[in-house]
Design a protein around this motif. Structure first.
Motif, short mmCIF file in Angstrom:
data_model
loop_
_atom_site.label_atom_id
_atom_site.label_comp_id
_atom_site.label_asym_id
_atom_site.label_seq_id
_atom_site.Cartn_x
_atom_site.Cartn_y
_atom_site.Cartn_z
N TYR A 232 54.52 27.48 25.88
CA TYR A 232 53.38 28.33 25.53
C TYR A 232 52.08 27.54 25.43
N ALA A 233 51.94 26.47 26.25
CA ALA A 233 50.83 25.54 26.04
C ALA A 233 49.67 25.78 27.00
N PRO A 234 48.42 25.79 26.49
CA PRO A 234 47.25 25.77 27.36
C PRO A 234 47.11 24.38 27.99
N HIS A 235 46.16 24.23 28.91
CA HIS A 235 45.93 22.91 29.52
C HIS A 235 45.23 21.97 28.55
N THR A 236 44.31 22.51 27.75
CA THR A 236 43.62 21.72 26.74
C THR A 236 44.60 21.38 25.61
N PRO A 237 44.55 20.13 25.09
CA PRO A 237 45.41 19.81 23.95
C PRO A 237 45.12 20.73 22.76
N VAL A 238 46.17 21.03 22.00
CA VAL A 238 46.03 21.90 20.83
C VAL A 238 46.44 21.12 19.59
N ALA A 239 45.64 21.22 18.52
CA ALA A 239 46.03 20.59 17.25
C ALA A 239 45.93 21.60 16.13
N LEU A 240 46.98 21.65 15.31
CA LEU A 240 46.99 22.53 14.15
C LEU A 240 46.46 21.76 12.95
N MET A 281 39.78 34.70 14.29
CA MET A 281 41.05 35.42 14.40
C MET A 281 41.25 36.30 13.18
N PRO A 282 42.02 37.40 13.33
CA PRO A 282 42.28 38.27 12.19
C PRO A 282 43.14 37.57 11.14
N ALA A 283 43.00 37.98 9.89
CA ALA A 283 43.79 37.40 8.80
C ALA A 283 45.11 38.16 8.61
N ASP A 284 45.37 39.12 9.51
CA ASP A 284 46.62 39.88 9.45
C ASP A 284 47.54 39.37 10.57
N PRO A 285 48.81 39.08 10.25
CA PRO A 285 49.68 38.43 11.25
C PRO A 285 49.88 39.25 12.53
N GLN A 286 49.98 40.57 12.41
CA GLN A 286 50.20 41.37 13.62
C GLN A 286 48.97 41.41 14.50
N ALA A 287 47.82 41.57 13.86
CA ALA A 287 46.57 41.58 14.63
C ALA A 287 46.31 40.21 15.25
N TYR A 288 46.70 39.15 14.54
CA TYR A 288 46.55 37.78 15.04
C TYR A 288 47.42 37.59 16.28
N ALA A 289 48.70 38.02 16.20
CA ALA A 289 49.62 37.87 17.33
C ALA A 289 49.08 38.62 18.56
N HIS A 290 48.53 39.80 18.32
CA HIS A 290 47.98 40.62 19.40
C HIS A 290 46.91 39.85 20.18
N MET A 291 46.13 39.03 19.49
CA MET A 291 45.01 38.30 20.11
C MET A 291 45.34 36.88 20.54
N LEU A 292 46.51 36.38 20.09
CA LEU A 292 46.79 34.94 20.21
C LEU A 292 46.66 34.39 21.63
N TYR A 293 47.40 34.95 22.60
CA TYR A 293 47.43 34.35 23.93
C TYR A 293 46.11 34.54 24.68
N ALA A 294 45.50 35.71 24.51
CA ALA A 294 44.19 35.92 25.14
C ALA A 294 43.20 34.91 24.55
N GLY A 295 43.31 34.67 23.24
CA GLY A 295 42.43 33.71 22.57
C GLY A 295 42.63 32.30 23.09
N LEU A 296 43.89 31.90 23.24
CA LEU A 296 44.17 30.55 23.75
C LEU A 296 43.64 30.39 25.18
N ARG A 297 43.81 31.44 25.99
CA ARG A 297 43.30 31.38 27.37
C ARG A 297 41.78 31.26 27.38
N GLU A 298 41.13 32.03 26.51
CA GLU A 298 39.66 32.01 26.46
C GLU A 298 39.17 30.63 26.05
N LEU A 299 39.77 30.06 25.01
CA LEU A 299 39.32 28.73 24.55
C LEU A 299 39.68 27.66 25.57
N ASP A 300 40.80 27.83 26.25
CA ASP A 300 41.22 26.87 27.28
C ASP A 300 40.15 26.78 28.38
#
Ligand code: TXA
Ligand code: MG
Length: 341
Positions: A232-240, A281-300
């Motif tokens: 599930y990794a973008p091309h840009t490195p990701v750090a939590l 990102m939303p502070a609600d887990p379901q709303a966050y999941a809904h946006m997660l991959y589109a968000g990673l692609r956008e930031l990538d």
């Protein structure tokens, strides 16, 4: 643009002819082929660059005859199906003899899912008059971020006719946003129900329906590529980064003139967001999941030095999101330290 009934009919005919079609589901978009046609299934693996010993999920219509796919359907499966199908839950069951080995990755088990997306259901009803199954992994190249829109799929594989895809059905943005929860029911006597991949349905919901605790996988568990450490990794490195550390890390990166893309969810992060390439990102887990991959692609697409992700809460409702973020960041271990050095 949402696909029409005519598009769905055309897609069913292409699939019956052994072609690959990208389809929307409520979790993520899938790269579908006729599960009864080993050559068509093999074409999925070639397109994705996925190792051939990784099994793919078979998607079936509502009320499909599961005995076509599974040799045994335990009580536990009936209960989970009753509670969660159609929906974001995949069941691993002992495979029926006639299921192609290309689908199961050579294993004795088969993954079955009945998706709830209306377009996916309409297609499954039209395809082989509802009697068939569609093998479909997520429609992304192996190890990469899953697609949640038709455009993401085209970004991965090119427009229909220009690459491996014969058609792409457009069903809008996937609702859930992360892949289905996978439960292994093939070793009930010795291990009980095993959670192979957290997802749209939480452990608490599964346990409530089953009336017992879910086990976690051991080394003999069936292979799940979604459970590889790096995925599930973008091309840009990701750090939590923990919320409490975020300010300090951002300050140091700014001193080093690093190009940072930030994904943050907490209230306190609002001011930092204004100053950076960032996504709130939303502070609600379901709303966050809904946006997660589109968000990673956008930031990538920013081609930053690093995507910093503010660590979400550890609570159970965040299990699926935390699982995907951990894997997205796995290959980038040490990159943040280097950028700070
Ligand atoms: O939400 C989803 O599950 C999406 C949509 C398209 O349905 N599909 C998806 O497929 O995520 P994929 O292939 O990217 O991930 C499916 C996971 C893989 O990790 C695979 O190893 C596992 O399901 N799987 C499939 N069949 C299996 C089996 N017989 N035994 C163990 N794991 C299996
Ligand atoms: Mg996948």
């Amino acid at each position: 643009m949402t696909s029409s009934t005519e598009d769905i009919r055309a897609a069913a005919r292409l699939l019956e002819a052994g072609k690959l079609v990208a389809i929307p589901t409520e979790t993520v978009y899938g790269l579908a082929a006729d599960a009864g046609n080993p050559d068509a299934v093999a074409a999925i693996f070639t397109a994705k660059g996925r190792p051939s010993n990784h099994p793919v999920i078979v998607h079936v219509a509502r009320d499909a005859d599961l005995s076509r796919w599974a040799s045994e359907i335990p009580q536990e499966a009936h209960r989970l199906i009753e509670a969660f199908w159609p929906g974001p839950l995949t069941l691993i069951l002992p495979r029926a003899m006639n299921v192609p080995l290309a689908v199961t990755g050579g294993q004795d088990s088969v993954g079955l899912r009945c998706p709830s997306h209306p377009l996916a259901q309409a297609l499954l009803k039209e395809f082989r008059s509802g009697e068939g199954g569609l093998a479909a992994p997520s429609a992304n190249r192996f190890g990469r971020v899953s697609p949640t829109t038709a455009q993401h799929v085209i970004d991965e594989f090119g427009a229909p006719g220009t690459g491996p895809l014969a058609a792409v059905l457009d069903g809008g943005q996937s609702d859930v946003g992360i892949e289905s929860t996978i439960v292994d029911l093939t070793r009930l006597a010795t291990h009980g129900p095993v959670l192979l991949r957290p997802g749209g349905i939480s452990t608490a919901e599964l346990e409530r329906v089953l009336g017992c605790a879910m086990s976690t996988p051991d080394t003999a568990a069936p292979r799940v590529s979604g459970s590889l450490d790096a995925h599930y990794a973008p091309h840009t490195p990701v750090a939590l980064v923990a919320s409490s550390m975020l300010d300090e890390v951002l300050r140091h990166l700014a001193q080093k003139h690093r190009h940072v893309a930030l994904m943050a969810w907490s209230e306190s992060s609002a001011t930092r967001l204004a100053a950076l390439t960032s996504l709130r990102m939303p502070a609600d887990p379901q709303a966050y999941a809904h946006m997660l991959y589109a968000g990673l692609r956008e930031l990538d697409a920013e081609r930053a030095d690093i995507i910093l992700v503010e660590q979400p809460p550890a609570a159970g409702a965040w299990q699926g999101v935390n699982d995907r973020l951990r894997r997205a960041a796995f290959d980038s271990t040490g990159v943040l330290d280097k950028l700070l050095a």
